[in-house]
Motif scaffolding. Structure first.
Motif, PDB file in Angstrom:
ATOM      1  N   ALA A 236       0.814  -1.224   0.000  1.00 46.75           N
ATOM      2  CA  ALA A 236       0.000   0.000   0.000  1.00 46.75           C
ATOM      3  C   ALA A 236       0.843   1.268   0.000  1.00 46.75           C
ATOM      4  CB  ALA A 236      -0.919   0.001   1.225  1.00 46.75           C
ATOM      5  N   LEU A 237       0.205   2.342  -0.416  1.00 44.72           N
ATOM      6  CA  LEU A 237       0.783   3.687  -0.348  1.00 44.72           C
ATOM      7  C   LEU A 237      -0.087   4.529   0.571  1.00 44.72           C
ATOM      8  CD1 LEU A 237       1.479   4.402  -4.133  1.00 44.72           C
ATOM      9  CD2 LEU A 237       3.134   3.707  -2.386  1.00 44.72           C
ATOM     10  N   PHE A 238       0.555   5.343   1.426  1.00 46.59           N
ATOM     11  CA  PHE A 238      -0.180   6.225   2.326  1.00 46.59           C
ATOM     12  C   PHE A 238       0.415   7.623   2.207  1.00 46.59           C
ATOM     13  CE2 PHE A 238      -1.355   7.074   7.049  1.00 46.59           C
ATOM     14  CZ  PHE A 238      -2.511   7.731   6.667  1.00 46.59           C
ATOM     15  N   HIS A 239      -0.378   8.546   1.705  1.00 44.07           N
ATOM     16  CA  HIS A 239       0.024   9.951   1.552  1.00 44.07           C
ATOM     17  C   HIS A 239      -0.488  10.690   2.785  1.00 44.07           C
ATOM     18  CE1 HIS A 239       0.682   9.252  -2.830  1.00 44.07           C
ATOM     19  NE2 HIS A 239      -0.295   8.377  -2.642  1.00 44.07           N
ATOM     20  N   ASP A 240       0.395  10.968   3.742  1.00 42.26           N
ATOM     21  CA  ASP A 240      -0.033  11.598   4.988  1.00 42.26           C
ATOM     22  C   ASP A 240       0.903  12.726   5.369  1.00 42.26           C
ATOM     23  OD1 ASP A 240      -0.222  12.103   7.932  1.00 42.26           O
ATOM     24  OD2 ASP A 240      -1.792  10.623   7.767  1.00 42.26           O
ATOM     25  N   PRO A 241       0.526  13.963   5.041  1.00 36.86           N
ATOM     26  CA  PRO A 241      -0.624  14.386   4.257  1.00 36.86           C
ATOM     27  C   PRO A 241      -0.306  14.380   2.770  1.00 36.86           C
ATOM     28  CG  PRO A 241       0.478  16.328   5.059  1.00 36.86           C
ATOM     29  CD  PRO A 241       1.235  15.125   5.603  1.00 36.86           C
ATOM     30  N   VAL A 242      -1.342  14.609   1.970  1.00 37.59           N
ATOM     31  CA  VAL A 242      -1.157  14.755   0.521  1.00 37.59           C
ATOM     32  C   VAL A 242      -0.152  15.877   0.294  1.00 37.59           C
ATOM     33  CG1 VAL A 242      -2.331  15.511  -1.586  1.00 37.59           C
ATOM     34  CG2 VAL A 242      -3.412  13.840  -0.076  1.00 37.59           C
ATOM     35  N   GLY A 243       0.738  15.658  -0.639  1.00 38.00           N
ATOM     36  CA  GLY A 243       1.797  16.636  -0.916  1.00 38.00           C
ATOM     37  C   GLY A 243       3.148  16.185  -0.398  1.00 38.00           C
ATOM     38  N   GLN A 244       3.141  15.250   0.554  1.00 39.53           N
ATOM     39  CA  GLN A 244       4.380  14.665   1.064  1.00 39.53           C
ATOM     40  C   GLN A 244       4.637  13.358   0.302  1.00 39.53           C
ATOM     41  OE1 GLN A 244       6.345  16.113   3.470  1.00 39.53           O
ATOM     42  NE2 GLN A 244       4.909  17.802   3.212  1.00 39.53           N
ATOM     43  N   PRO A 245       5.889  12.929   0.231  1.00 39.61           N
ATOM     44  CA  PRO A 245       6.145  11.626  -0.407  1.00 39.61           C
ATOM     45  C   PRO A 245       5.344  10.541   0.306  1.00 39.61           C
ATOM     46  CG  PRO A 245       8.207  12.785  -0.001  1.00 39.61           C
ATOM     47  CD  PRO A 245       7.115  13.565   0.701  1.00 39.61           C
ATOM     48  N   PRO A 246       4.790   9.593  -0.445  1.00 41.93           N
ATOM     49  CA  PRO A 246       3.982   8.557   0.208  1.00 41.93           C
ATOM     50  C   PRO A 246       4.831   7.612   1.047  1.00 41.93           C
ATOM     51  CG  PRO A 246       4.277   8.033  -2.100  1.00 41.93           C
ATOM     52  CD  PRO A 246       4.872   9.409  -1.892  1.00 41.93           C
ATOM     53  N   ILE A 247       4.191   7.077   2.062  1.00 41.01           N
ATOM     54  CA  ILE A 247       4.782   6.011   2.870  1.00 41.01           C
ATOM     55  C   ILE A 247       4.466   4.730   2.110  1.00 41.01           C
ATOM     56  CG2 ILE A 247       4.780   4.890   5.123  1.00 41.01           C
ATOM     57  CD1 ILE A 247       3.429   7.668   6.059  1.00 41.01           C
ATOM     58  N   GLU A 248       5.487   3.925   1.833  1.00 38.15           N
ATOM     59  CA  GLU A 248       5.318   2.772   0.953  1.00 38.15           C
ATOM     60  C   GLU A 248       5.415   1.458   1.707  1.00 38.15           C
ATOM     61  OE1 GLU A 248       7.543   2.969  -2.728  1.00 38.15           O
ATOM     62  OE2 GLU A 248       7.780   5.135  -2.480  1.00 38.15           O
ATOM     63  N   GLY A 249       4.349   0.675   1.650  1.00 37.90           N
ATOM     64  CA  GLY A 249       4.337  -0.665   2.227  1.00 37.90           C
ATOM     65  C   GLY A 249       3.811  -0.706   3.652  1.00 37.90           C
ATOM     66  N   ARG A 250       3.173  -1.837   3.988  1.00 37.29           N
ATOM     67  CA  ARG A 250       2.568  -1.993   5.311  1.00 37.29           C
ATOM     68  C   ARG A 250       3.584  -1.851   6.435  1.00 37.29           C
ATOM     69  NH1 ARG A 250      -0.320  -7.405   6.279  1.00 37.29           N
ATOM     70  NH2 ARG A 250      -1.911  -6.542   4.902  1.00 37.29           N
ATOM     71  N   GLU A 251       4.784  -2.394   6.257  1.00 39.34           N
ATOM     72  CA  GLU A 251       5.803  -2.311   7.307  1.00 39.34           C
ATOM     73  C   GLU A 251       6.169  -0.854   7.602  1.00 39.34           C
ATOM     74  OE1 GLU A 251      10.377  -3.748   7.877  1.00 39.34           O
ATOM     75  OE2 GLU A 251       8.974  -5.206   7.013  1.00 39.34           O
ATOM     76  N   ALA A 252       6.356  -0.054   6.559  1.00 35.54           N
ATOM     77  CA  ALA A 252       6.680   1.367   6.746  1.00 35.54           C
ATOM     78  C   ALA A 252       5.487   2.126   7.336  1.00 35.54           C
ATOM     79  CB  ALA A 252       7.105   1.995   5.426  1.00 35.54           C
ATOM     80  N   ILE A 253       4.282   1.743   6.940  1.00 38.55           N
ATOM     81  CA  ILE A 253       3.074   2.372   7.485  1.00 38.55           C
ATOM     82  C   ILE A 253       2.976   2.053   8.977  1.00 38.55           C
ATOM     83  CG2 ILE A 253       0.548   2.320   7.415  1.00 38.55           C
ATOM     84  CD1 ILE A 253       0.884   1.926   4.288  1.00 38.55           C
ATOM     85  N   HIS A 254       3.268   0.814   9.349  1.00 44.60           N
ATOM     86  CA  HIS A 254       3.276   0.439  10.768  1.00 44.60           C
ATOM     87  C   HIS A 254       4.266   1.298  11.542  1.00 44.60           C
ATOM     88  CE1 HIS A 254       4.694  -1.826  14.286  1.00 44.60           C
ATOM     89  NE2 HIS A 254       3.425  -2.184  14.398  1.00 44.60           N
TER      90      HIS A 254
ATOM     91  N   PHE B 277       5.375   4.233  10.794  1.00 44.87           N
ATOM     92  CA  PHE B 277       4.839   5.599  10.826  1.00 44.87           C
ATOM     93  C   PHE B 277       3.818   5.736  11.955  1.00 44.87           C
ATOM     94  CE2 PHE B 277       1.320   8.377   9.511  1.00 44.87           C
ATOM     95  CZ  PHE B 277       1.981   9.604   9.481  1.00 44.87           C
ATOM     96  N   PHE B 278       2.855   4.802  12.043  1.00 42.33           N
ATOM     97  CA  PHE B 278       1.839   4.877  13.087  1.00 42.33           C
ATOM     98  C   PHE B 278       2.465   4.761  14.471  1.00 42.33           C
ATOM     99  CE2 PHE B 278      -1.457   3.201   9.905  1.00 42.33           C
ATOM    100  CZ  PHE B 278      -1.897   4.480   9.602  1.00 42.33           C
ATOM    101  N   ALA B 279       3.419   3.859  14.640  1.00 40.64           N
ATOM    102  CA  ALA B 279       4.088   3.703  15.936  1.00 40.64           C
ATOM    103  C   ALA B 279       4.775   5.005  16.332  1.00 40.64           C
ATOM    104  CB  ALA B 279       5.082   2.545  15.884  1.00 40.64           C
ATOM    105  N   ASP B 280       5.401   5.675  15.366  1.00 37.73           N
ATOM    106  CA  ASP B 280       6.064   6.945  15.642  1.00 37.73           C
ATOM    107  C   ASP B 280       5.050   8.028  16.021  1.00 37.73           C
ATOM    108  OD1 ASP B 280       8.459   8.642  15.686  1.00 37.73           O
ATOM    109  OD2 ASP B 280       7.549   9.598  13.922  1.00 37.73           O
ATOM    110  N   VAL B 281       3.949   8.094  15.282  1.00 35.66           N
ATOM    111  CA  VAL B 281       2.898   9.071  15.602  1.00 35.66           C
ATOM    112  C   VAL B 281       2.395   8.845  17.024  1.00 35.66           C
ATOM    113  CG1 VAL B 281       0.507   9.732  15.091  1.00 35.66           C
ATOM    114  CG2 VAL B 281       2.155   9.514  13.233  1.00 35.66           C
ATOM    115  N   LEU B 282       2.065   7.612  17.356  1.00 37.08           N
ATOM    116  CA  LEU B 282       1.518   7.305  18.670  1.00 37.08           C
ATOM    117  C   LEU B 282       2.476   7.652  19.799  1.00 37.08           C
ATOM    118  CD1 LEU B 282      -0.219   3.909  17.848  1.00 37.08           C
ATOM    119  CD2 LEU B 282      -1.336   6.130  18.258  1.00 37.08           C
TER     120      LEU B 282
END
Length: 127
Positions: free
Chosen positions: A31-49, A51-56
């Motif tokens: 998957a790709l996650f643009h958070d927010p739109v305009g930033q390079p996308p986060i690529e792949g479930r592992e990288a998304i995980h 990202f969420f861990a860092d946010v939390l």
């Protein structure tokens, strides 16, 4: 919660549980996650995980993203939401936006685009 596909519902439910693993599990492996739109996308479930861990880790607690409205058209879902949290220093943070999700053939999120004013969020985090 408004009616929405299971993976999109999981995205929001996991945000309320502050569960990075469950949050990322709503996404396809590639998957790709643009958070927010305009930033390079986060690529792949592992990288998304990661990202969420860092946010939390920046909040105590992260109270979640609450979906307000959801609109589904085929394999795409647009959701208006409101986010809230407390910083690790105990200051309240509130922001809102719209995410547009595209689902794959398995019903997982293949691409998500988050639209919100990052400056509003940053101002609350730094004040």
């Amino acid at each position: 919660m408004p009616a929405m596909p299971a993976s999109v519902l999981r995205f929001f439910t996991a945000s309320h549980a502050a569960d990075a693993e469950a949050w990322a599990s709503a996404f396809a492996e590639d998957a790709l996650f643009h958070d927010p739109v305009g930033q390079p996308p986060i690529e792949g479930r592992e990288a998304i995980h990661a990202f969420f861990a860092d946010v939390l880790s920046g909040f105590s607690p992260f109270l979640g993203l609450t979906p307000l409205q959801a609109h589904t058209a085929g394999d795409a879902v647009a959701v208006a939401w409101h986010g809230s949290a407390l910083t690790t220093a105990g200051r309240p943070v509130s922001w809102s936006g719209i995410n547009v999700f595209e689902l794959d053939g398995q019903g997982l999120i293949s691409e998500a685009r988050a639209y919100f004013d990052q400056a509003v969020l940053r101002a609350q985090l730094t004040s």
